[in-house]
Design an enzyme around this catalytic site. Structure first.
Site, mmCIF file in Angstrom:
data_model
loop_
_atom_site.group_PDB
_atom_site.id
_atom_site.type_symbol
_atom_site.label_atom_id
_atom_site.label_comp_id
_atom_site.label_asym_id
_atom_site.label_seq_id
_atom_site.Cartn_x
_atom_site.Cartn_y
_atom_site.Cartn_z
ATOM 1 N N ILE A 44 0.868 -1.183 0.000
ATOM 2 C CA ILE A 44 0.000 0.000 0.000
ATOM 3 C C ILE A 44 0.904 1.231 0.000
ATOM 4 O O ILE A 44 1.684 1.419 0.951
ATOM 5 C CB ILE A 44 -0.904 0.006 1.253
ATOM 6 C CG1 ILE A 44 -1.797 -1.242 1.268
ATOM 7 C CG2 ILE A 44 -1.732 1.290 1.310
ATOM 8 C CD1 ILE A 44 -2.503 -1.482 2.598
ATOM 9 N N GLU A 45 0.836 2.024 -1.050
ATOM 10 C CA GLU A 45 1.724 3.181 -1.168
ATOM 11 C C GLU A 45 1.004 4.478 -0.819
ATOM 12 O O GLU A 45 -0.188 4.638 -1.090
ATOM 13 C CB GLU A 45 2.279 3.249 -2.596
ATOM 14 C CG GLU A 45 3.104 2.000 -2.901
ATOM 15 C CD GLU A 45 3.716 1.999 -4.285
ATOM 16 O OE1 GLU A 45 3.256 2.768 -5.153
ATOM 17 O OE2 GLU A 45 4.671 1.218 -4.483
ATOM 18 N N CYS A 54 4.726 -2.417 3.012
ATOM 19 C CA CYS A 54 4.987 -3.562 2.135
ATOM 20 C C CYS A 54 3.915 -4.643 2.305
ATOM 21 O O CYS A 54 3.255 -4.724 3.349
ATOM 22 C CB CYS A 54 6.341 -4.191 2.472
ATOM 23 S SG CYS A 54 7.761 -3.193 2.038
ATOM 24 N N GLU A 56 4.272 -7.756 2.873
ATOM 25 C CA GLU A 56 4.555 -8.651 3.995
ATOM 26 C C GLU A 56 3.979 -8.077 5.289
ATOM 27 O O GLU A 56 3.356 -8.778 6.085
ATOM 28 C CB GLU A 56 6.066 -8.836 4.173
ATOM 29 C CG GLU A 56 6.749 -9.556 3.024
ATOM 30 C CD GLU A 56 7.208 -8.618 1.916
ATOM 31 O OE1 GLU A 56 6.565 -7.562 1.692
ATOM 32 O OE2 GLU A 56 8.208 -8.944 1.254
ATOM 33 N N CYS A 86 12.055 -6.895 1.983
ATOM 34 C CA CYS A 86 13.020 -5.835 2.278
ATOM 35 C C CYS A 86 13.559 -6.039 3.699
ATOM 36 O O CYS A 86 13.056 -6.876 4.467
ATOM 37 C CB CYS A 86 12.369 -4.466 2.134
ATOM 38 S SG CYS A 86 11.266 -4.031 3.498
#
Ligand code: THU
Length: 133
Positions: A44-45, A54, A56, A86
């Site tokens: 979700i940005e 992220c 995860e 990441c």
């Protein structure tokens, strides 16, 4: 749940559950917890970038917010071949599991399985703070 089924859920999350208007790089994740429950999510940005979450962490936080604490398996699928978690997500996975199966997948027939020690060697974790070591 078998690995292939978990990968299918990660693929579905990558294709249907992301919000990526800035990078257009889609990642899906599915986690199976110790009690057999399964949660999935996508990245979700956010327009100011740093609050971006992220895939995860989306999936893991869904599980933790439902009271689940121990990851058994985690499957990650990105838009590129072999998308690894990441650094931040590696630490978050470590928080909720000592030795999960970490499945880096491209499809249900093309995947690799890693251990926590392989992707985050000599890690710092809850036991270091909770006097369990
Ligand atoms: N991203 C993930 O969701 N998981 C990873 O393990 C790597 C990166 C996301 C964050 C951001 O939305 C996009 O991929 C590009 O970095």
């Amino acid at each position: 749940m078998n690995k292939e089924k978990l990968i299918e859920l990660a693929l579905k999350a990558r294709d249907e559950a992301t919000y990526t208007p800035y990078s257009h790089f889609n990642v899906g994740c599915a986690v199976e917890m110790e009690d057999g429950s399964v949660y999935s999510g996508g990245n979700i940005e956010i327009s100011s970038y740093s609050p971006t979450n992220c895939a995860e962490r989306t999936a893991i936080f869904k599980a933790v917010s439902e009271g689940k604490r121990e990851i058994k398996k985690i499957a990650v699928v990105g838009d590129n071949e072999d998308t690894f978690p990441c650094g931040v997500c590696r630490q978050v996975i470590r928080e909720f599991s000592k030795d999960p199966e970490i499945i880096i997948a491209n499809s249900t027939t093309d995947y690799k399985v890693f251990t926590m020690e392989e992707i985050l060697p000599h890690s710092f974790g809850p036991e270091d703070l909770l006097g369990e070591k």
